[in-house]
Motif scaffolding. Structure first.
Motif, PDB file in Angstrom:
ATOM      1  N   ILE A  51      43.852  43.056  40.188  1.00 53.46           N
ATOM      2  CA  ILE A  51      42.460  43.109  40.639  1.00 53.46           C
ATOM      3  C   ILE A  51      42.446  43.538  42.100  1.00 53.46           C
ATOM      4  O   ILE A  51      43.064  42.890  42.945  1.00 53.46           O
ATOM      5  CB  ILE A  51      41.765  41.742  40.444  1.00 53.46           C
ATOM      6  N   SER A  52      41.763  44.634  42.369  1.00 46.83           N
ATOM      7  CA  SER A  52      41.808  45.200  43.722  1.00 46.83           C
ATOM      8  C   SER A  52      40.984  44.386  44.720  1.00 46.83           C
ATOM      9  O   SER A  52      39.860  43.983  44.434  1.00 46.83           O
ATOM     10  CB  SER A  52      41.286  46.635  43.669  1.00 46.83           C
ATOM     11  N   MET A  53      41.568  44.135  45.901  1.00 48.54           N
ATOM     12  CA  MET A  53      40.861  43.438  46.970  1.00 48.54           C
ATOM     13  C   MET A  53      40.466  44.433  48.055  1.00 48.54           C
ATOM     14  O   MET A  53      40.244  44.080  49.197  1.00 48.54           O
ATOM     15  CB  MET A  53      41.740  42.334  47.586  1.00 48.54           C
ATOM     16  N   ASP A  54      40.469  45.711  47.685  1.00 45.78           N
ATOM     17  CA  ASP A  54      40.136  46.758  48.629  1.00 45.78           C
ATOM     18  C   ASP A  54      39.011  47.608  48.058  1.00 45.78           C
ATOM     19  O   ASP A  54      39.216  48.286  47.043  1.00 45.78           O
ATOM     20  CB  ASP A  54      41.386  47.620  48.899  1.00 45.78           C
ATOM     21  N   PRO A  55      37.795  47.527  48.594  1.00 46.38           N
ATOM     22  CA  PRO A  55      37.420  46.796  49.807  1.00 46.38           C
ATOM     23  C   PRO A  55      37.359  45.280  49.570  1.00 46.38           C
ATOM     24  O   PRO A  55      37.231  44.849  48.423  1.00 46.38           O
ATOM     25  CB  PRO A  55      36.022  47.342  50.100  1.00 46.38           C
ATOM     26  N   ALA A  56      37.447  44.518  50.644  1.00 44.17           N
ATOM     27  CA  ALA A  56      37.396  43.061  50.537  1.00 44.17           C
ATOM     28  C   ALA A  56      36.078  42.641  49.896  1.00 44.17           C
ATOM     29  O   ALA A  56      35.040  43.255  50.162  1.00 44.17           O
ATOM     30  CB  ALA A  56      37.521  42.449  51.924  1.00 44.17           C
ATOM     31  N   PRO A  57      36.116  41.635  49.002  1.00 47.01           N
ATOM     32  CA  PRO A  57      34.882  41.237  48.324  1.00 47.01           C
ATOM     33  C   PRO A  57      33.840  40.677  49.300  1.00 47.01           C
ATOM     34  O   PRO A  57      34.185  39.980  50.246  1.00 47.01           O
ATOM     35  CB  PRO A  57      35.343  40.156  47.345  1.00 47.01           C
ATOM     36  N   HIS A 124      33.767  45.772  40.194  1.00 48.54           N
ATOM     37  CA  HIS A 124      35.176  45.702  39.812  1.00 48.54           C
ATOM     38  C   HIS A 124      35.663  44.267  39.546  1.00 48.54           C
ATOM     39  O   HIS A 124      36.270  43.983  38.506  1.00 48.54           O
ATOM     40  CB  HIS A 124      36.053  46.352  40.902  1.00 48.54           C
ATOM     41  N   ILE A 125      35.389  43.361  40.467  1.00 44.90           N
ATOM     42  CA  ILE A 125      35.886  41.989  40.324  1.00 44.90           C
ATOM     43  C   ILE A 125      35.205  41.275  39.157  1.00 44.90           C
ATOM     44  O   ILE A 125      35.865  40.692  38.291  1.00 44.90           O
ATOM     45  CB  ILE A 125      35.719  41.224  41.655  1.00 44.90           C
ATOM     46  N   LEU A 126      33.888  41.353  39.127  1.00 39.72           N
ATOM     47  CA  LEU A 126      33.144  40.712  38.041  1.00 39.72           C
ATOM     48  C   LEU A 126      33.632  41.225  36.685  1.00 39.72           C
ATOM     49  O   LEU A 126      34.008  40.438  35.803  1.00 39.72           O
ATOM     50  CB  LEU A 126      31.642  40.988  38.203  1.00 39.72           C
ATOM     51  N   ASP A 127      33.663  42.536  36.525  1.00 40.37           N
ATOM     52  CA  ASP A 127      34.045  43.112  35.234  1.00 40.37           C
ATOM     53  C   ASP A 127      35.490  42.766  34.868  1.00 40.37           C
ATOM     54  O   ASP A 127      35.804  42.580  33.687  1.00 40.37           O
ATOM     55  CB  ASP A 127      33.866  44.641  35.244  1.00 40.37           C
ATOM     56  N   SER A 128      36.371  42.660  35.875  1.00 46.06           N
ATOM     57  CA  SER A 128      37.758  42.298  35.579  1.00 46.06           C
ATOM     58  C   SER A 128      37.824  40.926  34.902  1.00 46.06           C
ATOM     59  O   SER A 128      38.571  40.727  33.939  1.00 46.06           O
ATOM     60  CB  SER A 128      38.599  42.236  36.867  1.00 46.06           C
TER      61      SER A 128
END
Ligand SMILES: [Zn+2]
Length: 190
Positions: A51-57, A124-128
């Motif tokens: 899960i990408s942290m770029d850009p920061a959440p 991205h984060i939610l969908d992951s």
């Protein structure tokens, strides 16, 4: 802040649903209150590669994620009591899933084939996490999901029959024992 006790779910989607700190059935103590909490949890679970942290959440992304977590938690619980077909939360969960799949790409190189969450920062984060939970709920393991008898945490039962009753023997299991003991002494006294 995190310890092995935060990974008792047996599946990361359940560990995600367990990111609340309450010792009872309430879910008021949110362990993912800020982007900082979230990033530290991601690092603790070793999810940064996936899960990408770029850009920061942003705070907004985390607030949306926590909203999904609570909807998904109630949807999963409604599966146990077989009210999922009429639960508003399971319909909401279904909508989260449809939107995540709509935005996802289909990875045909992965075996088994898999949906990959959109790279779009807002989703991205939610969908992951939506897709991670979907993997579990559509697998054979779904029948092994249990809820702790004391708190709201969920886990995969590995024993036969009813098996494990508590998320963690050292916390909830122990509290149960202490109370059962107190209850017994009270009955003997009276
Ligand atoms: Zn528990």
């Amino acid at each position: 802040m995190w310890s092995k006790a935060n990974l008792v779910g047996g599946h990361l989607a359940l560990d995600f649903l367990n990111t609340v700190g309450d010792t009872g059935k309430t879910r008021d103590t949110n362990h993912l209150a800020s982007p900082r909490d979230f990033v530290s949890w991601i690092d603790f679970c070793g999810l940064r590669a996936a899960i990408s942290m770029d850009p920061a959440p942003t705070q907004e992304v985390i607030t949306d994620l926590v909203r999904f977590r609570e909807t998904a938690y109630r949807a999963v619980v409604s599966i146990f009591d077989e009210t999922a077909h009429q639960s508003r939360d399971s319909r909401r969960y279904e909508n989260y899933l449809k939107r995540a799949v709509q935005r996802a790409t289909f990875d045909t190189r992965a075996k088994p084939l898999a949906w990959r969450a959109t790279k779009e920062p807002d989703h991205h984060i939610l969908d992951s996490f939506v897709l991670l939970l979907d993997d579990l709920l559509r697998s054979a393991d779904v029948v092994r999901i249990r809820q702790c008898e004391r708190c709201s945490w969920l886990f995969l039962n590995s024993g036969r029959g009813h098996g494990r009753r508590w998320c963690n023997m050292a916390t909830c299991g122990n509290r149960h024992k202490v109370e059962a003991h107190r209850e017994r002494s009270r009955t003997t006294e009276s």
